[in-house]
Scaffold this motif. Structure first.
Motif, PDB file in Angstrom:
ATOM      1  N   PRO A  72      13.652 -11.577  40.185  1.00 32.49           N
ATOM      2  CA  PRO A  72      13.228 -10.699  41.186  1.00 32.49           C
ATOM      3  C   PRO A  72      13.659  -9.129  40.740  1.00 32.49           C
ATOM      4  CG  PRO A  72      14.856 -11.664  41.986  1.00 32.49           C
ATOM      5  CD  PRO A  72      14.758 -12.502  40.406  1.00 32.49           C
ATOM      6  N   ASN A  73      13.047  -8.383  41.157  1.00 36.53           N
ATOM      7  CA  ASN A  73      13.163  -6.877  40.720  1.00 36.53           C
ATOM      8  C   ASN A  73      13.724  -5.945  41.701  1.00 36.53           C
ATOM      9  OD1 ASN A  73      10.835  -6.492  42.109  1.00 36.53           O
ATOM     10  ND2 ASN A  73       9.868  -5.157  41.032  1.00 36.53           N
ATOM     11  N   PHE A 107      15.655   2.793  40.351  1.00 36.98           N
ATOM     12  CA  PHE A 107      14.716   3.690  40.004  1.00 36.98           C
ATOM     13  C   PHE A 107      14.580   4.682  40.946  1.00 36.98           C
ATOM     14  CE2 PHE A 107      14.379   1.429  36.099  1.00 36.98           C
ATOM     15  CZ  PHE A 107      14.153   2.219  35.068  1.00 36.98           C
ATOM     16  N   LYS A 108      14.691   4.071  42.494  1.00 38.59           N
ATOM     17  CA  LYS A 108      14.462   5.039  43.532  1.00 38.59           C
ATOM     18  C   LYS A 108      15.780   6.047  43.338  1.00 38.59           C
ATOM     19  CE  LYS A 108      11.823   2.379  46.591  1.00 38.59           C
ATOM     20  NZ  LYS A 108      11.713   1.976  47.999  1.00 38.59           N
ATOM     21  N   ILE A 109      16.996   5.585  43.227  1.00 31.18           N
ATOM     22  CA  ILE A 109      18.167   6.485  43.151  1.00 31.18           C
ATOM     23  C   ILE A 109      17.961   7.648  42.006  1.00 31.18           C
ATOM     24  CG2 ILE A 109      20.443   6.578  42.411  1.00 31.18           C
ATOM     25  CD1 ILE A 109      20.846   3.696  43.971  1.00 31.18           C
ATOM     26  N   ILE A 110      17.448   7.040  40.874  1.00 32.85           N
ATOM     27  CA  ILE A 110      16.943   7.868  39.829  1.00 32.85           C
ATOM     28  C   ILE A 110      16.075   9.128  40.091  1.00 32.85           C
ATOM     29  CG2 ILE A 110      16.240   8.039  37.431  1.00 32.85           C
ATOM     30  CD1 ILE A 110      17.371   5.062  36.863  1.00 32.85           C
ATOM     31  N   VAL A 132       8.332  -1.198  39.495  1.00 27.12           N
ATOM     32  CA  VAL A 132       9.352   0.065  39.251  1.00 27.12           C
ATOM     33  C   VAL A 132       8.558   1.183  39.001  1.00 27.12           C
ATOM     34  CG1 VAL A 132      11.028   0.925  37.632  1.00 27.12           C
ATOM     35  CG2 VAL A 132      11.123  -1.352  38.388  1.00 27.12           C
ATOM     36  N   LEU A 133       7.467   1.201  37.839  1.00 27.63           N
ATOM     37  CA  LEU A 133       6.679   2.352  37.759  1.00 27.63           C
ATOM     38  C   LEU A 133       6.077   3.118  39.042  1.00 27.63           C
ATOM     39  CD1 LEU A 133       5.618   4.308  35.579  1.00 27.63           C
ATOM     40  CD2 LEU A 133       3.696   2.695  35.169  1.00 27.63           C
ATOM     41  N   LEU A 134       5.423   1.817  39.630  1.00 25.58           N
ATOM     42  CA  LEU A 134       4.845   2.274  41.015  1.00 25.58           C
ATOM     43  C   LEU A 134       5.868   3.181  41.851  1.00 25.58           C
ATOM     44  CD1 LEU A 134       2.823   2.134  43.176  1.00 25.58           C
ATOM     45  CD2 LEU A 134       3.367   0.094  43.693  1.00 25.58           C
TER      46      LEU A 134
END
Length: 818
Positions: A270-271, A278-281, A318-320
């Motif tokens: 799961p991701n 990536f939200k943090i980034i 993640v891209l979304l």
């Protein structure tokens, strides 16, 4: 003997700086640093800064000896003295002293004693917070990066000690980052060999966060105690600080190790953790660098295109999240790149799905069906990403994306820019069309153009209404829903949901504005395309209830947003034409579809009559609906779309009072000032060049010219069959020896005239030619033409292979009329 273990005479001969250093160490290390002597040493170092390097070297020598001898009390005193000297001295000569200091810190970090490692880390952090006057061009921190990173992965058997070492490692990395980014040579820390150690170390500790969702937004402000005691919180804050200091040239080096860590630990499926990272980034980096993260994510998706569907779906999700945050700011030149890459992976996913299906036998295994469903997850993730990204773009960019996505839809006659589906076959092409139209539906959601021409430019409208996108019921539904998104500029669609006879349209509180000149011009230029699409859509035999509902909503939205008096007449002609094709039934539609179209016409004319508020028109429509309620309830939407609606066996014996009559409508509208001359000419769908390329049943061969000799067509007459003179028989009678090429050219000119010439001109020419042909054919065939039985008799001239039942005169099939 002194505290150093040498005699007093020898001690007196030693250099002063050594004596001052020796004096700060007590006989018993438990007594701690001798403060009075420490003040003397500090004063001496400040007064004679050239001695700092020797003081540092001697302290380093003593510390190394005490570490080897496990005299940790004196080690603590030595490090405390070094810290005080660093804080007090800021001269040019402090550079050599710092080298000795870093050697002592490195000695502590190399020891296997956790307390010494923590002590060395604390000293390094204090040093990192000191701002030096001049940069150091030769100093490097490679060892400290490696050592602190190793401490972050401590596996000590004691949990408390393990946590303590990991916290020390994270704080050490934070110190290195702060020291190097403020240095002139700060670029060294961003080198890949350092980032490949720092970033995974932080992510390793961040994985221990129990409540990921609590820290997915902008940087939080944890309390001091929480920051010190929780490695996960400390690692996250260090990670945010690191990313916040990244610049244009080193952003990629900071992001790439994240992908490597997620790959190595299999965190894409799961991701949840990957999404959190990536939200943090995205929230930590500077907004103008967001496109770097998106580009790296796209590149990683390309690199993992052969991985399992769930891994690819995790990357796409993640891209979304990344584009959802970036779309609120500036994402630079990556807009089209994002869509192009996603569409490419959409095609690959469909290819993989069909490949699995082809490779499976009749008894497909569970694993094969599971892989197909996983590919559907990938496809849905791509569609969500495209739709969410597109819907968050400004309108000027969204219109470009709409054109871009529409250009990728494989339709007949389009350019080579569409996705290559030649190797996918018909099934694969249909899947691609559905996926792209679903993406386009999400992109167009909420789009509100000032003019309809801006929302539906010709390069977009032509492929959208292509016959290639009418092959399937689901495709037609998506096309209509996209049209609704673009036409409905006042959010009336929800009020029109579901096909029904609306008792009082005013209760819907429909919002509308006066039609603009630009919209009038659009309807003159492209209105026939919209009518044609609705007309052909009603004739499809695989229509279900949703198709009829969407067709009704399409007609209603055109009425609300784009209808002036001329458009109203055209829409009535279209509705009557739909009723006529059901009565004649040349397409042999199933009875459900025929009744469904009748119900559609009833629902729409009821809506239209109330919208234009012509009492006589409303009265005629209401009377027909009331009659149907009693005698033919299956012609009404409330009944035909019920699960157990009883269908008639035939429509041949129905009375004319069940149908909407053109002469009645013309009479009612004429009395209210409408120009009803065009109502006497039945609607004929516009023919396009694309029809010749379409695999569907083309209407090129059924170009019909219907001319009303007297106003008011009688529906009852259309049901009656008349004698038919075929094209072949008439050709033999006239003995036409013209060349075939000339016939084709004449037919082409006729079609072109009906496409481009003004309607009034066509109607006038048709009436003249009809009268001429009436007399001319009577002379040639030496036939006596009987007078029409009623003043409402009509004459029908049909070219090509179409067949219409019309007048009691004759029905002719003759392509050479013009």
């Amino acid at each position: 003997m002194g505290r150093t273990g040498v005699c007093c005479c020898c001690a007196a001969l030693r250099p002063r700086y050594k004596r001052l250093v020796d004096n700060i160490f007590p006989e018993d290390p438990k007594d701690g640093l001798v403060k009075a002597d420490m003040e003397k040493l500090t004063f001496y170092a400040v007064s004679a800064p050239e001695k700092l390097d020797r003081i540092g070297a001697y302290l380093a020598e003593r510390l190394s000896r005490d570490v080897v001898r496990h005299r940790y009390g004196y080690v603590l005193i030595a490090m405390e003295a070094l810290d005080q000297l660093l804080m007090a001295c800021h001269s040019q000569s402090i550079k050599p002293f710092v080298e000795s200091f870093l050697q002592m810190v490195a000695k502590l970090l190399e020891s296997g004693e956790p307390k010494l490692q923590v002590l060395g880390t604390n000293s390094f952090v204090k040093f990192a917070n000191i701002e030096e006057d001049t940069p150091s061009y030769h100093r490097r921190y490679d060892f400290f990066v490696s050592r602190f990173s190793a401490m972050c992965h401590s596996c000590h058997s004691d949990p408390e000690t393990r946590t303590e070492i990991r916290i020390a490692g994270i704080r050490g990395i934070q110190g290195v980052v702060r020291k190097t980014v403020n240095d002139e040579l700060r670029a060294t820390i961003w080198e890949p060999q350092h980032m490949d150690k720092i970033v995974p170390s932080l992510l390793f500790n961040m994985q221990k966060i129990e409540d990921i969702d609590s820290r997915i937004g902008p940087p939080s402000s944890p309390t001091g105690g929480e920051k010190e005691e929780n490695p996960a919180v400390l690692a996250e804050n260090c990670f945010r600080e690191l990313l916040g200091r990244a610049t244009y040239g080193n952003m990629n080096n900071a992001v790439r190790p994240v992908f490597a860590h997620l790959d190595h630990h299999k965190l894409w499926d799961p991701n949840e953790f990957a999404v959190s990272c990536f939200k943090i980034i995205m929230y930590s980096i500077q907004a103008q660098y967001s496109h770097h993260v998106i580009q790296e994510t796209l590149g990683h998706l390309d690199a993992r295109k052969r991985d399992s569907p769930r891994v690819r779906a995790g990357i796409i999700q993640v891209l979304l999240e990344a584009v959802a945050i970036a779309a609120k700011g500036s994402i630079g030149p990556t807009v089209l790149e994002v869509f192009n890459t996603l569409l490419k992976h959409l095609r690959l996913s469909v290819d993989f799905e069909l490949g699995e299906r082809r490779s499976s036998t009749g008894s497909a295994s569970f694993s094969t069906s599971s892989k197909e469903s996983d590919e559907r997850i990938v496809q849905n993730a791509i569609i969500q990403t495209i739709g969410f990204f597109g819907s968050n773009l400004p309108d000027y960019q969204r219109s470009e994306i709409m054109m871009f996505v529409m250009g990728k839809v494989p339709v007949l006659g389009t350019s080579s820019h569409s996705l290559d589906t030649s190797h996918l076959g018909d099934l694969g092409t249909r899947r691609i069309q559905i996926m792209l139209l679903r993406s386009l539906l999400m992109v167009t959601s909420g789009y509100n153009a000032k003019t309809i021409a801006a929302a539906l430019p010709a390069p977009f409208l032509d492929p959208l209404l292509s016959p290639s996108l009418m092959e399937d019921s689901e495709l037609r539904q998506l096309v209509l829903e996209i049209l609704h998104n673009l036409i409905d500029r006042h959010d009336n669609r929800a009020k029109l949901r579901g096909i029904r006879i609306i008792p009082d349209v005013s209760d819907l509180k429909i919002k509308r504005d006066k039609i603009s000149r630009q919209d009038v011009s659009f309807m003159k230029k492209h209105g026939q395309q919209l009518y044609r699409h609705i007309y052909l859509g009603c004739k499809e035999d695989d229509n279900v209830q949703k198709n009829f509902e969407l067709l009704f909503t399409s007609l209603a939205l055109i009425t609300i947003e784009l209808a002036n008096e001329e458009v109203v007449i055209d829409l009535i002609r279209l509705a009557i034409a739909l009723q006529d094709i059901i009565i004649i039934n040349e397409d042999n539609l199933p009875m459900f579809n025929r009744c469904g179209v009748m119900a559609l016409v009833a629902a729409y004319l009821n809506f239209l009559s109330q919208m234009i508020a012509v009492p006589a028109f409303c009265q005629h429509v209401s009377k027909v609906i009331e009659t149907r309620t009693v005698e033919a309830s299956y012609f009404l939407p409330e009944n035909i779309f019920k699960d157990k609606c009883i269908l008639p066996k035939s429509l041949e014996k129905h009375e004319k009072n069940l149908f909407f009559l053109t002469n009645k409508i013309a009479e009612s509208l004429g009395g209210s000032g409408y120009s009803v001359e065009r109502l006497s000419v039945p609607y004929v769908p516009q023919v396009t060049d694309e029809d010749r390329l379409s695999r569907r049943k083309s209407i090129v061969d059924t170009v019909s010219i219907q001319v009303d000799i007297l106003p008011g067509n009688n529906t009852e007459d259309k049901v009656n069959n008349t004698e038919e003179i075929t094209f072949e028989a008439l050709k033999k009678a006239i003995d036409n020896t013209g060349l075939e090429e000339q016939e084709k050219e004449k037919r082409r000119l006729v079609i072109e005239k009906f496409q481009k010439a003004p309607f009034e001109e066509i109607a006038a020419q048709c009436e003249t030619k009809a009268n001429f042909l009436h007399d001319r054919l009577a002379q040639i065939l030496e036939l006596t033409i009987r007078p029409p039985p009623s003043p409402s008799g009509t004459m029908t001239i049909t070219a090509g292979h179409a067949h219409y039942q019309s007048v009691p005169v004759y029905e002719m099939k003759f392509p050479d009329l013009f």
